[in-house]
Motif scaffolding. Structure first.
Motif, PDB file in Angstrom:
ATOM      1  N   LEU A  55      -3.506   2.757   5.506  1.00  0.00           N
ATOM      2  CA  LEU A  55      -2.322   3.152   4.730  1.00  0.00           C
ATOM      3  C   LEU A  55      -2.557   2.960   3.238  1.00  0.00           C
ATOM      4  O   LEU A  55      -2.176   3.796   2.410  1.00  0.00           O
ATOM      5  CB  LEU A  55      -1.108   2.319   5.174  1.00  0.00           C
ATOM      6  N   TYR A  56      -3.188   1.843   2.889  1.00  0.00           N
ATOM      7  CA  TYR A  56      -3.456   1.565   1.476  1.00  0.00           C
ATOM      8  C   TYR A  56      -4.394   2.627   0.899  1.00  0.00           C
ATOM      9  O   TYR A  56      -4.158   3.153  -0.207  1.00  0.00           O
ATOM     10  CB  TYR A  56      -4.081   0.176   1.322  1.00  0.00           C
ATOM     11  N   LYS A  57      -5.446   2.972   1.638  1.00  0.00           N
ATOM     12  CA  LYS A  57      -6.380   3.994   1.156  1.00  0.00           C
ATOM     13  C   LYS A  57      -5.668   5.332   0.942  1.00  0.00           C
ATOM     14  O   LYS A  57      -5.884   6.015  -0.062  1.00  0.00           O
ATOM     15  CB  LYS A  57      -7.522   4.172   2.155  1.00  0.00           C
ATOM     16  N   ALA A  58      -4.812   5.684   1.899  1.00  0.00           N
ATOM     17  CA  ALA A  58      -4.079   6.957   1.784  1.00  0.00           C
ATOM     18  C   ALA A  58      -3.112   6.927   0.605  1.00  0.00           C
ATOM     19  O   ALA A  58      -2.976   7.916  -0.130  1.00  0.00           O
ATOM     20  CB  ALA A  58      -3.321   7.238   3.077  1.00  0.00           C
ATOM     21  N   GLY A  59      -2.440   5.783   0.410  1.00  0.00           N
ATOM     22  CA  GLY A  59      -1.524   5.652  -0.723  1.00  0.00           C
ATOM     23  C   GLY A  59      -2.258   5.727  -2.042  1.00  0.00           C
ATOM     24  O   GLY A  59      -1.797   6.372  -2.992  1.00  0.00           O
ATOM     25  N   ARG A  70       4.526  11.071  -1.945  1.00  0.00           N
ATOM     26  CA  ARG A  70       3.798  10.623  -0.749  1.00  0.00           C
ATOM     27  C   ARG A  70       3.265   9.199  -0.965  1.00  0.00           C
ATOM     28  O   ARG A  70       3.301   8.371  -0.055  1.00  0.00           O
ATOM     29  CB  ARG A  70       2.646  11.582  -0.439  1.00  0.00           C
ATOM     30  N   ALA A  71       2.777   8.923  -2.181  1.00  0.00           N
ATOM     31  CA  ALA A  71       2.261   7.589  -2.468  1.00  0.00           C
ATOM     32  C   ALA A  71       3.345   6.539  -2.278  1.00  0.00           C
ATOM     33  O   ALA A  71       3.123   5.488  -1.667  1.00  0.00           O
ATOM     34  CB  ALA A  71       1.706   7.539  -3.888  1.00  0.00           C
ATOM     35  N   ALA A  76       5.441   2.033   0.800  1.00  0.00           N
ATOM     36  CA  ALA A  76       6.629   1.459   1.446  1.00  0.00           C
ATOM     37  C   ALA A  76       6.344   1.152   2.914  1.00  0.00           C
ATOM     38  O   ALA A  76       6.828   0.153   3.464  1.00  0.00           O
ATOM     39  CB  ALA A  76       7.804   2.426   1.325  1.00  0.00           C
ATOM     40  N   GLU A  77       5.546   2.003   3.538  1.00  0.00           N
ATOM     41  CA  GLU A  77       5.225   1.821   4.956  1.00  0.00           C
ATOM     42  C   GLU A  77       4.402   0.550   5.174  1.00  0.00           C
ATOM     43  O   GLU A  77       4.533  -0.125   6.201  1.00  0.00           O
ATOM     44  CB  GLU A  77       4.460   3.045   5.472  1.00  0.00           C
ATOM     45  N   PHE A  97       5.597   1.925  -9.075  1.00  0.00           N
ATOM     46  CA  PHE A  97       4.890   2.747 -10.058  1.00  0.00           C
ATOM     47  C   PHE A  97       4.959   4.223  -9.683  1.00  0.00           C
ATOM     48  O   PHE A  97       5.183   5.097 -10.538  1.00  0.00           O
ATOM     49  CB  PHE A  97       3.441   2.293 -10.168  1.00  0.00           C
ATOM     50  N   ALA A  98       4.770   4.520  -8.400  1.00  0.00           N
ATOM     51  CA  ALA A  98       4.834   5.915  -7.939  1.00  0.00           C
ATOM     52  C   ALA A  98       6.233   6.490  -8.149  1.00  0.00           C
ATOM     53  O   ALA A  98       6.388   7.650  -8.556  1.00  0.00           O
ATOM     54  CB  ALA A  98       4.437   5.999  -6.465  1.00  0.00           C
TER      55      ALA A  98
END
Length: 460
Positions: A55-59, A70-71, A76-77, A97-98
Motif C-alpha cells: 500500500l505504501y509503495k502504491a501511495g 488516489r494517494a 488512509a487505507e 499532503f496529498a
C-alpha cells in the motif's frame, strides 16, 4: 473589490517585494519561517515484510505522479487496515499532503484532521516537524477561502516566526537597499551582481533572491529570460520559483510564453502550473487567451490548475469568453467546485448578458442547491438590478435560496433592496427569514435602520 468578493475569487496574490509595516494585515502567502521547507516526496519503502508495504509503495507512486486523490486514499487505507504498521505513523502526514495538493475546502479540512490524528496517535513520527509546517500551509489556503479561525492561526504564527538568526537585520536591510539601487543601473552593470545573488542557495537569502528576480525582470536584456527561467528550474525555494514564474509573465516574448505554456502543461509541481497559468493570463493577447481556454476545458490537468484557468478567462471580458464559460458550466456538472469557479468568473464580466444567465441558473431546480445559491450571489456581483432581486423574493419558494437571497439583497444598492429587507424583518410569516433580514439590516450603518430595529426589539 470587497473582502467578500476576494474570498469567493480565490485569486492569487501578487509577490511581495518589500516588507509590510508592522500595522499591516498579515497575508498567509507571505509568511517566512525558519523552516519553510516540508517533506514533499515520501522516502522509498524500507520494510518489505510489513503488511502495509505494498500500500505504501502504491501511495508513493501515486503521489509522485501527482495522482493526489488516489494517494490520499491509499495512505488512509494504511492507517485503517494496518494501524500497527511501520508505515502508519507517517501515513497520516502523506495523506494530509496529498489532500493539500488536491485543493478544495473539504480536502483541506480533511487534511487538518489527518495531521491532528497523527499528532494524537504518533507524536514521535518522523514527519512531525514537517506536519507543523504543512498545517500552517493548509490553514493559509483555508484563510484564502474565507475561514476566519485559520486566518487568525496563520497571523498568530506569522507574528512569532523566528527569522534566520545568522543574519544581522541591519546587514539584511543594507543588502535590500543595494539591490533596489541596481534598478537604476544599466543592465550590463547590474546583471552580473544580480546573477551572483541568484546563485545563492541558502534559506536565509530567499527574500533577497525574490527581490533580485523582480529587478532582473525590469532589466530587458538578452539574459533576462534565461536568468529567470534558470531560477524557476533550479532555485530550492518554492516561494522564489513562484515569484519567478510571475515575473516571467511580465516579459512579453515568444520564449517566455513558450516556457510558461510548457510549465503549465507538464510541470510535476501543481502550484507552479497554477502560477504559470496566472502569468500567461497577465500577458494577454490571443495566443495566451486561447491557451488558457484550452487548459480550462481540459479534464487532463489537475483541478486546481483548471480552476485558475477558469478564473483567468473571467478576467478578460468578451462575448467569446462569456460563451465559452457558459458552455463549460454544463460540461463540468460532475464537479461542484469547478461549476462555482465558472459562475464566479462569469460574474466578473459585466455587460455581456451574464447577469440574466446566472439568475436563470439560480432558478433552475435541476442544479444542486449550493450551485444555485452561488449562481444567485454571482448574479448580484454581475450587476443584476436590485429591483429584480426584490421582485424575485416573493417568487422563490425554496427556503435555502430565499435565505441566500436576503444576504444578496443586503449587498445590493438602491432598487428598494433595503426597504424589502425591512418588510421581511417586520412582516414575513417565516420567523427564520425575519431573523436573517434583521441580522443583515443590523450590518448597515443607517440611522433609519437603527430605529426600525429598535422598534422590533421594543415591540410589546
Amino acid at each position: 473589490m470587497s473582502i467578500r468578493t476576494l474570498f469567493h475569487a480565490g485569486a492569487l496574490a501578487l509577490p511581495v517585494m518589500f516588507a509590510l509595516p508592522a500595522s499591516s494585515a498579515v497575508r498567509p502567502d507571505t509568511i517566512v519561517t525558519a523552516h519553510a521547507a516540508f517533506a514533499t516526496v515520501p522516502p522509498e519503502s524500507w520494510a518489505p515484510a510489513d503488511p502495509a508495504d505494498s500500500l505504501y509503495k502504491a501511495g508513493r507512486e501515486a503521489l509522485n505522479r501527482s495522482d493526489y486523490r488516489r494517494a490520499a486514499a491509499l495512505f488512509a487505507e494504511i492507517s485503517a487496515r494496518h494501524p500497527r504498521s511501520e508505515y502508519a505513523p507517517d501515513a497520516q502526514y502523506w495523506r494530509a499532503f496529498a489532500l493539500y495538493r488536491s485543493g478544495g475546502e473539504s480536502n483541506l479540512r480533511e487534511g487538518l484532521n489527518s495531521l491532528r490524528t497523527q499528532k494524537q496517535r504518533f507524536p514521535k513520527a518522523k514527519t512531525t516537524d514537517d506536519a507543523a509546517e504543512l498545517e500552517i500551509r493548509i490553514r493559509g489556503a483555508l484563510a484564502k477561502l474565507g475561514d476566519a479561525p485559520s486566518a487568525e492561526e496563520v497571523s498568530s504564527v506569522a507574528s512569532t516566526s523566528v527569522q534566520c538568526s545568522n543574519r544581522d537585520d541591519g546587514d539584511e536591510s543594507v543588502r535590500a537597499a543595494a539591490l533596489n539601487a541596481l534598478m537604476q543601473m544599466e543592465s550590463r552593470n547590474a546583471l552580473p551582481i544580480l546573477r551572483q545573488v541568484l546563485m545563492k542557495r541558502d534559506a536565509c537569502s530567499a527574500n533577497l533572491r525574490k527581490k533580485a528576480v523582480f529587478i532582473v525582470s525590469q532589466h530587458r536584456s538578452a539574459e533576462t529570460e534565461s536568468l529567470i527561467i534558470d531560477v524557476i528550474k533550479n532555485d530550492p525555494s518554492l516561494a522564489v520559483r513562484e515569484d519567478a514564474v510571475f515575473w516571467l509573465g511580465q516579459v512579453q516574448s515568444e520564449t517566455a510564453a513558450s516556457f510558461l505554456e510548457n510549465l503549465a502543461m507538464t510541470s510535476s509541481d501543481t502550484k507552479l502550473r497554477e502560477k504559470a497559468v496566472f502569468a500567461l493570463g497577465q500577458q494577454g493577447g490571443s495566443r495566451g487567451s486561447s491557451f488558457i481556454r484550452r487548459i480550462a476545458g481540459s479534464a487532463d490537468v489537475p483541478r486546481s490548475v483548471r480552476e485558475q484557468a477558469v478564473w483567468q478567462v473571467g478576467q478578460h471580458r468578451s462575448q467569446d469568453n462569456a460563451e465559452f464559460l457558459r458552455t463549460l458550466f454544463a460540461k463540468v456538472s460532475d464537479s461542484e467546485d469547478l461549476q462555482k469557479k465558472v459562475l464566479f468568473s462569469l460574474s466578473q464580466m459585466q455587460g455581456v448578458g451574464n447577469d440574466r444567465w446566472l439568475l436563470n441558473v439560480a432558478l433552475d431546480r435541476s442544479h444542486d442547491m449550493e450551485v444555485r445559491k452561488h449562481a444567485l450571489w454571482s448574479a448580484g456581483q454581475a450587476g443584476i438590478p436590485a429591483s429584480e432581486l426584490v421582485l424575485l423574493y416573493d417568487r422563490v419558494t425554496d427556503a435555502p435560496l430565499k435565505e441566500h437571497l436576503i444576504w444578496v439583497m443586503s449587498d445590493a444598492r438602491g432598487g428598494g433592496a433595503t426597504d424589502k429587507l425591512v418588510e421581511i424583518a417586520q412582516k414575513d410569516p417565516d420567523r427564520e427569514m425575519r431573523k436573517k433580514a434583521i441580522f443583515w439590516l443590523g450590518q448597515k450603518n443607517d440611522p433609519r435602520i437603527i430605529k426600525i430595529l429598535t422598534d422590533i426589539i421594543t415591540k410589546p
